[in-house]
Design a protein around this motif. Structure first.
Motif, PDB file in Angstrom:
ATOM      1  N   TRP A  24       0.835  -1.203   0.000  1.00  0.00           N
ATOM      2  CA  TRP A  24       0.000   0.000   0.000  1.00  0.00           C
ATOM      3  C   TRP A  24       0.869   1.253   0.000  1.00  0.00           C
ATOM      4  CZ3 TRP A  24      -3.863   1.497   4.439  1.00  0.00           C
ATOM      5  CH2 TRP A  24      -4.657   2.583   4.032  1.00  0.00           C
ATOM      6  N   GLN A  25       1.900   1.268   0.827  1.00  0.00           N
ATOM      7  CA  GLN A  25       2.767   2.442   0.874  1.00  0.00           C
ATOM      8  C   GLN A  25       3.462   2.667  -0.474  1.00  0.00           C
ATOM      9  OE1 GLN A  25       1.870   4.446   2.884  1.00  0.00           O
ATOM     10  NE2 GLN A  25       2.970   4.392   4.813  1.00  0.00           N
ATOM     11  N   GLY A  26       3.760   1.597  -1.195  1.00  0.00           N
ATOM     12  CA  GLY A  26       4.301   1.748  -2.545  1.00  0.00           C
ATOM     13  C   GLY A  26       3.313   2.446  -3.464  1.00  0.00           C
ATOM     14  N   HIS A  27       2.045   2.077  -3.346  1.00  0.00           N
ATOM     15  CA  HIS A  27       1.011   2.756  -4.135  1.00  0.00           C
ATOM     16  C   HIS A  27       0.877   4.213  -3.704  1.00  0.00           C
ATOM     17  CE1 HIS A  27      -0.586  -0.297  -6.759  1.00  0.00           C
ATOM     18  NE2 HIS A  27      -0.541  -1.169  -5.762  1.00  0.00           N
ATOM     19  N   ARG A  28       0.945   4.463  -2.413  1.00  0.00           N
ATOM     20  CA  ARG A  28       0.830   5.838  -1.929  1.00  0.00           C
ATOM     21  C   ARG A  28       1.995   6.693  -2.433  1.00  0.00           C
ATOM     22  NH1 ARG A  28      -2.402   7.750   1.378  1.00  0.00           N
ATOM     23  NH2 ARG A  28      -0.875   9.059   2.403  1.00  0.00           N
ATOM     24  N   ASP A  29       3.184   6.112  -2.484  1.00  0.00           N
ATOM     25  CA  ASP A  29       4.335   6.839  -3.019  1.00  0.00           C
ATOM     26  C   ASP A  29       4.104   7.184  -4.489  1.00  0.00           C
ATOM     27  OD1 ASP A  29       7.238   7.742  -2.838  1.00  0.00           O
ATOM     28  OD2 ASP A  29       7.363   6.215  -4.425  1.00  0.00           O
ATOM     29  N   LEU A  30       3.577   6.242  -5.242  1.00  0.00           N
ATOM     30  CA  LEU A  30       3.302   6.479  -6.657  1.00  0.00           C
ATOM     31  C   LEU A  30       2.216   7.540  -6.830  1.00  0.00           C
ATOM     32  CD1 LEU A  30       3.712   5.805  -9.642  1.00  0.00           C
ATOM     33  CD2 LEU A  30       2.220   3.818  -9.315  1.00  0.00           C
ATOM     34  N   THR A  31       1.182   7.507  -6.005  1.00  0.00           N
ATOM     35  CA  THR A  31       0.137   8.528  -6.079  1.00  0.00           C
ATOM     36  C   THR A  31       0.716   9.893  -5.729  1.00  0.00           C
ATOM     37  OG1 THR A  31      -1.563   6.899  -5.544  1.00  0.00           O
ATOM     38  CG2 THR A  31      -2.143   9.215  -5.243  1.00  0.00           C
ATOM     39  N   ARG A  32       1.610   9.945  -4.758  1.00  0.00           N
ATOM     40  CA  ARG A  32       2.242  11.225  -4.402  1.00  0.00           C
ATOM     41  C   ARG A  32       3.012  11.774  -5.600  1.00  0.00           C
ATOM     42  NH1 ARG A  32       5.996  14.530  -2.400  1.00  0.00           N
ATOM     43  NH2 ARG A  32       5.613  15.527  -0.392  1.00  0.00           N
ATOM     44  N   ARG A  33       3.748  10.913  -6.300  1.00  0.00           N
ATOM     45  CA  ARG A  33       4.493  11.371  -7.468  1.00  0.00           C
ATOM     46  C   ARG A  33       3.557  11.788  -8.606  1.00  0.00           C
ATOM     47  NH1 ARG A  33       7.622   7.190  -9.358  1.00  0.00           N
ATOM     48  NH2 ARG A  33       6.845   5.716  -7.823  1.00  0.00           N
ATOM     49  N   THR A  34       2.377  11.184  -8.657  1.00  0.00           N
ATOM     50  CA  THR A  34       1.373  11.586  -9.647  1.00  0.00           C
ATOM     51  C   THR A  34       0.872  12.991  -9.325  1.00  0.00           C
ATOM     52  OG1 THR A  34       0.741   9.270  -9.924  1.00  0.00           O
ATOM     53  CG2 THR A  34      -0.802  10.930 -10.754  1.00  0.00           C
ATOM     54  N   ILE A  35       0.610  13.268  -8.055  1.00  0.00           N
ATOM     55  CA  ILE A  35       0.216  14.617  -7.639  1.00  0.00           C
ATOM     56  C   ILE A  35       1.302  15.612  -8.042  1.00  0.00           C
ATOM     57  CG2 ILE A  35      -0.258  16.123  -5.655  1.00  0.00           C
ATOM     58  CD1 ILE A  35      -1.305  13.518  -4.204  1.00  0.00           C
ATOM     59  N   GLU A  36       2.540  15.275  -7.747  1.00  0.00           N
ATOM     60  CA  GLU A  36       3.663  16.172  -8.065  1.00  0.00           C
ATOM     61  C   GLU A  36       3.767  16.463  -9.558  1.00  0.00           C
ATOM     62  OE1 GLU A  36       6.808  13.858  -6.317  1.00  0.00           O
ATOM     63  OE2 GLU A  36       6.831  15.101  -4.502  1.00  0.00           O
ATOM     64  N   ALA A  37       3.372  15.504 -10.409  1.00  0.00           N
ATOM     65  CA  ALA A  37       3.504  15.668 -11.859  1.00  0.00           C
ATOM     66  C   ALA A  37       2.526  16.692 -12.434  1.00  0.00           C
ATOM     67  CB  ALA A  37       3.304  14.315 -12.555  1.00  0.00           C
ATOM     68  N   PHE A  38       1.450  16.970 -11.715  1.00  0.00           N
ATOM     69  CA  PHE A  38       0.454  17.915 -12.216  1.00  0.00           C
ATOM     70  C   PHE A  38       0.942  19.349 -12.122  1.00  0.00           C
ATOM     71  CE2 PHE A  38      -2.677  14.629 -12.158  1.00  0.00           C
ATOM     72  CZ  PHE A  38      -3.698  15.080 -12.983  1.00  0.00           C
ATOM     73  N   PRO A  39       0.669  20.136 -13.156  1.00  0.00           N
ATOM     74  CA  PRO A  39       0.868  21.582 -13.006  1.00  0.00           C
ATOM     75  C   PRO A  39      -0.101  22.089 -11.924  1.00  0.00           C
ATOM     76  CG  PRO A  39       0.571  20.993 -15.321  1.00  0.00           C
ATOM     77  CD  PRO A  39       0.240  19.773 -14.502  1.00  0.00           C
ATOM     78  N   GLU A  40       0.320  23.065 -11.175  1.00  0.00           N
ATOM     79  CA  GLU A  40      -0.469  23.576 -10.043  1.00  0.00           C
ATOM     80  C   GLU A  40      -1.913  23.891 -10.446  1.00  0.00           C
ATOM     81  OE1 GLU A  40      -0.434  24.830  -5.910  1.00  0.00           O
ATOM     82  OE2 GLU A  40       1.291  24.149  -7.028  1.00  0.00           O
ATOM     83  N   LYS A  41      -2.100  24.694 -11.474  1.00  0.00           N
ATOM     84  CA  LYS A  41      -3.439  25.130 -11.868  1.00  0.00           C
ATOM     85  C   LYS A  41      -4.303  23.938 -12.277  1.00  0.00           C
ATOM     86  CE  LYS A  41      -5.997  27.873 -15.197  1.00  0.00           C
ATOM     87  NZ  LYS A  41      -6.050  27.990 -16.624  1.00  0.00           N
ATOM     88  N   GLU A  42      -3.783  23.077 -13.135  1.00  0.00           N
ATOM     89  CA  GLU A  42      -4.565  21.958 -13.654  1.00  0.00           C
ATOM     90  C   GLU A  42      -4.915  20.940 -12.576  1.00  0.00           C
ATOM     91  OE1 GLU A  42      -2.163  23.505 -15.226  1.00  0.00           O
ATOM     92  OE2 GLU A  42      -3.015  24.000 -17.182  1.00  0.00           O
ATOM     93  N   PHE A  43      -4.083  20.829 -11.579  1.00  0.00           N
ATOM     94  CA  PHE A  43      -4.380  19.913 -10.479  1.00  0.00           C
ATOM     95  C   PHE A  43      -5.735  20.241  -9.864  1.00  0.00           C
ATOM     96  CE2 PHE A  43      -3.925  18.787  -5.892  1.00  0.00           C
ATOM     97  CZ  PHE A  43      -3.852  17.407  -6.043  1.00  0.00           C
TER      98      PHE A  43
END
Length: 167
Positions: A24-43
């Protein structure tokens, strides 16, 4: 001939609670990196086909993960808080994500192994077991992260590789 459905073979443990949590923590790390990949406005503003923004999906994930595990451990149902004052800041969302990770690190190990098959009612309404609830938390995150991947690709941004989970 013995019926294979009534075999007397020992059952095997496929995954320990510690391995499940690391998964689960591996998935959470990947989701965190997905959040980081978004431009601020589009997020906070981008959506396709009437779906919610990725920020709204992430707030749902935050409302489920830590409160769900705390409820499993303590038996106390918290108010479902799907909307937080994030000030349209990914930094705030990421801080909440990290805070949730810390809470999961604290509470998940408190789940007794013998309780994983115990019947519970998550958030006071969803019937299942401790184990099925945790799988729901993980599955829901994977589902929404997949939607985030579609958003990123439609913005011409390469999402993180789904198989690269650090945990």
């Amino acid at each position: 001939m013995e019926n294979s459905n009534t075999s007397t073979a020992k059952s095997a443990t496929v995954m320990t609670p510690e391995e499940l949590f690391a998964h689960w923590q591996g998935h959470r790390d990947l989701t965190r990196r997905t959040i980081e990949a978004f431009p601020e406005k589009e997020f906070f503003t981008y959506s396709i086909g009437g779906m919610r923004t990725f920020a709204e999906m992430v707030m749902e994930l935050l409302a489920i993960a830590s409160p769900g595990i705390k409820e499993i451990v303590t038996g106390k149902t918290e108010e479902f808080k799907e909307h937080v004052d994030h000030k349209n800041s990914k930094k705030v969302i990421l801080e909440l994500w990290d805070k949730t990770t810390g809470e999961l690190n604290e509470y998940f190990p408190k789940i007794k192994e013998e309780d994983f098959h115990k019947a519970i009612k998550s958030f006071g309404q969803y019937e299942g077991t401790v184990q099925s609830s945790i799988f729901y938390f993980i599955d829901n995150e994977i589902h929404h992260r997949g939607q985030g991947f579609v958003y990123l690709r439609s913005l011409n941004i390469e999402p993180p590789f789904f198989w690269e989970r650090d945990k």
